[in-house]
Design a protein around this motif. Sequence first.
Motif, PDB file in Angstrom:
ATOM      1  N   THR A  98       0.837  -1.209   0.000  1.00 31.02           N
ATOM      2  CA  THR A  98       0.000   0.000   0.000  1.00 31.02           C
ATOM      3  C   THR A  98       0.867   1.253   0.000  1.00 31.02           C
ATOM      4  N   ALA A  99       1.904   1.265   0.845  1.00 29.38           N
ATOM      5  CA  ALA A  99       2.790   2.434   0.910  1.00 29.38           C
ATOM      6  C   ALA A  99       3.590   2.595  -0.376  1.00 29.38           C
ATOM      7  N   ALA A 100       4.116   1.494  -0.913  1.00 26.70           N
ATOM      8  CA  ALA A 100       4.942   1.563  -2.119  1.00 26.70           C
ATOM      9  C   ALA A 100       4.139   1.953  -3.351  1.00 26.70           C
ATOM     10  N   MET A 101       2.815   1.701  -3.309  1.00 29.18           N
ATOM     11  CA  MET A 101       1.969   1.996  -4.459  1.00 29.18           C
ATOM     12  C   MET A 101       1.039   3.183  -4.203  1.00 29.18           C
ATOM     13  N   SER A 102       1.358   3.984  -3.199  1.00 24.66           N
ATOM     14  CA  SER A 102       0.576   5.184  -2.946  1.00 24.66           C
ATOM     15  C   SER A 102       0.751   6.155  -4.113  1.00 24.66           C
ATOM     16  N   PRO A 103      -0.210   7.041  -4.345  1.00 23.49           N
ATOM     17  CA  PRO A 103      -0.076   7.986  -5.464  1.00 23.49           C
ATOM     18  C   PRO A 103       1.221   8.787  -5.422  1.00 23.49           C
ATOM     19  N   ARG A 104       1.627   9.240  -4.229  1.00 22.69           N
ATOM     20  CA  ARG A 104       2.866  10.029  -4.130  1.00 22.69           C
ATOM     21  C   ARG A 104       4.092   9.194  -4.492  1.00 22.69           C
ATOM     22  N   ALA A 105       4.125   7.948  -3.980  1.00 23.89           N
ATOM     23  CA  ALA A 105       5.277   7.092  -4.249  1.00 23.89           C
ATOM     24  C   ALA A 105       5.375   6.763  -5.732  1.00 23.89           C
ATOM     25  N   VAL A 106       4.242   6.463  -6.351  1.00 29.25           N
ATOM     26  CA  VAL A 106       4.240   6.149  -7.777  1.00 29.25           C
ATOM     27  C   VAL A 106       4.644   7.368  -8.600  1.00 29.25           C
ATOM     28  N   ALA A 107       4.175   8.547  -8.206  1.00 34.10           N
ATOM     29  CA  ALA A 107       4.534   9.771  -8.924  1.00 34.10           C
ATOM     30  C   ALA A 107       6.041   9.999  -8.889  1.00 34.10           C
ATOM     31  N   VAL A 108       6.646   9.842  -7.722  1.00 31.60           N
ATOM     32  CA  VAL A 108       8.091  10.046  -7.610  1.00 31.60           C
ATOM     33  C   VAL A 108       8.837   8.989  -8.419  1.00 31.60           C
ATOM     34  N   PHE A 109       8.345   7.750  -8.408  1.00 30.44           N
ATOM     35  CA  PHE A 109       8.985   6.687  -9.183  1.00 30.44           C
ATOM     36  C   PHE A 109       8.943   7.015 -10.674  1.00 30.44           C
ATOM     37  N   ARG A 110       7.813   7.520 -11.146  1.00 29.84           N
ATOM     38  CA  ARG A 110       7.704   7.899 -12.567  1.00 29.84           C
ATOM     39  C   ARG A 110       8.708   8.993 -12.924  1.00 29.84           C
ATOM     40  N   GLU A 115      13.897  10.742 -15.334  1.00 25.57           N
ATOM     41  CA  GLU A 115      15.028  11.650 -15.140  1.00 25.57           C
ATOM     42  C   GLU A 115      16.292  10.965 -14.637  1.00 25.57           C
ATOM     43  N   GLY A 116      16.164   9.754 -14.102  1.00 26.65           N
ATOM     44  CA  GLY A 116      17.310   9.086 -13.491  1.00 26.65           C
ATOM     45  C   GLY A 116      18.541   8.967 -14.371  1.00 26.65           C
ATOM     46  N   PRO A 117      18.388   8.576 -15.660  1.00 24.22           N
ATOM     47  CA  PRO A 117      19.586   8.454 -16.504  1.00 24.22           C
ATOM     48  C   PRO A 117      20.358   9.762 -16.663  1.00 24.22           C
ATOM     49  N   ARG A 118      19.665  10.892 -16.568  1.00 21.66           N
ATOM     50  CA  ARG A 118      20.343  12.192 -16.708  1.00 21.66           C
ATOM     51  C   ARG A 118      20.796  12.743 -15.368  1.00 21.66           C
ATOM     52  N   MET A 119      20.309  12.120 -14.274  1.00 23.36           N
ATOM     53  CA  MET A 119      20.635  12.608 -12.937  1.00 23.36           C
ATOM     54  C   MET A 119      21.097  11.436 -12.070  1.00 23.36           C
ATOM     55  N   PHE A 126      18.050   7.852  -4.466  1.00 26.31           N
ATOM     56  CA  PHE A 126      16.801   7.103  -4.339  1.00 26.31           C
ATOM     57  C   PHE A 126      17.063   5.625  -4.026  1.00 26.31           C
ATOM     58  N   LEU A 127      18.001   5.012  -4.747  1.00 23.86           N
ATOM     59  CA  LEU A 127      18.282   3.594  -4.517  1.00 23.86           C
ATOM     60  C   LEU A 127      18.761   3.345  -3.094  1.00 23.86           C
ATOM     61  N   GLU A 128      19.567   4.265  -2.569  1.00 24.76           N
ATOM     62  CA  GLU A 128      20.080   4.092  -1.207  1.00 24.76           C
ATOM     63  C   GLU A 128      18.983   4.317  -0.170  1.00 24.76           C
ATOM     64  N   HIS A 171       3.024  -3.318  -9.216  1.00 25.36           N
ATOM     65  CA  HIS A 171       3.637  -1.991  -9.216  1.00 25.36           C
ATOM     66  C   HIS A 171       3.797  -1.489 -10.651  1.00 25.36           C
ATOM     67  N   SER A 172       4.161  -2.389 -11.563  1.00 25.80           N
ATOM     68  CA  SER A 172       4.317  -1.999 -12.970  1.00 25.80           C
ATOM     69  C   SER A 172       2.996  -1.505 -13.553  1.00 25.80           C
TER      70      SER A 172
END
Length: 206
Positions: A98-110, A115-119, A126-128, A171-172
């Motif tokens: 539930t926490a990992a799939m919350s709207p906020r968490a999914v938004a940040v994951f998107r 942006e991750g490859p450029r940053m 995030f990974l840490e 999650h996908s």
Amino acid sequence: MTETKPLTRGESRRQAMLAAATELFLEKGFEHTTLSDIVSRSKGSRSTLYEQFGNKEGLLRAMIEDITSDIWAVIVPDERPLPFTEEALTALARRFVTAAMSPRAVAVFRILVAEGPRMPEIALFFLERGPRTIERLLAERFAEALHDRKTVGTPQQLAQVFIGGVMGVFHSYKVVGQYTEDIESKMNTHIPMAVRLFLNGIEETA
């Protein structure tokens, strides 16, 4: 019932800026969102943004810190040690998913996927803060609960299998915007099954 403390003015401004930044990063992309865009949508001030976050990267880091802290809280709640039972692990799995799939968490994951490859520094942050810390916290709880049992893997390996098992493919679906009531129903069936299979498979056999 625990009463929720009202937000201070500073906390309200902070949350408004984070919400505005999240929306804009999704709509326009991180690179094309300006600080002026965020200030305008949040109805805040540039001085407050600088004071709270410093810059756009600071906003994204704050988003990551907030959502990962929410997930940490469900991995390590007040009760200790973790009862290693089907009921307790199913409840833990439901809280985690539930926490990992919350709207906020999914938004940040998107945002991070885009942006991750450029940053790379933000991606590593995030990974840490996210997967690596979540895995470590869960492994610590498993090690505590299983200290006198012989298992097929280390606590860290068991944590990896548990997370992957209960999350499944759901999650996908959520991330790509294809999460429907039918998929949610399947997820609700999947989580207890995944926990049962996990428990049946962890004991080392002679």
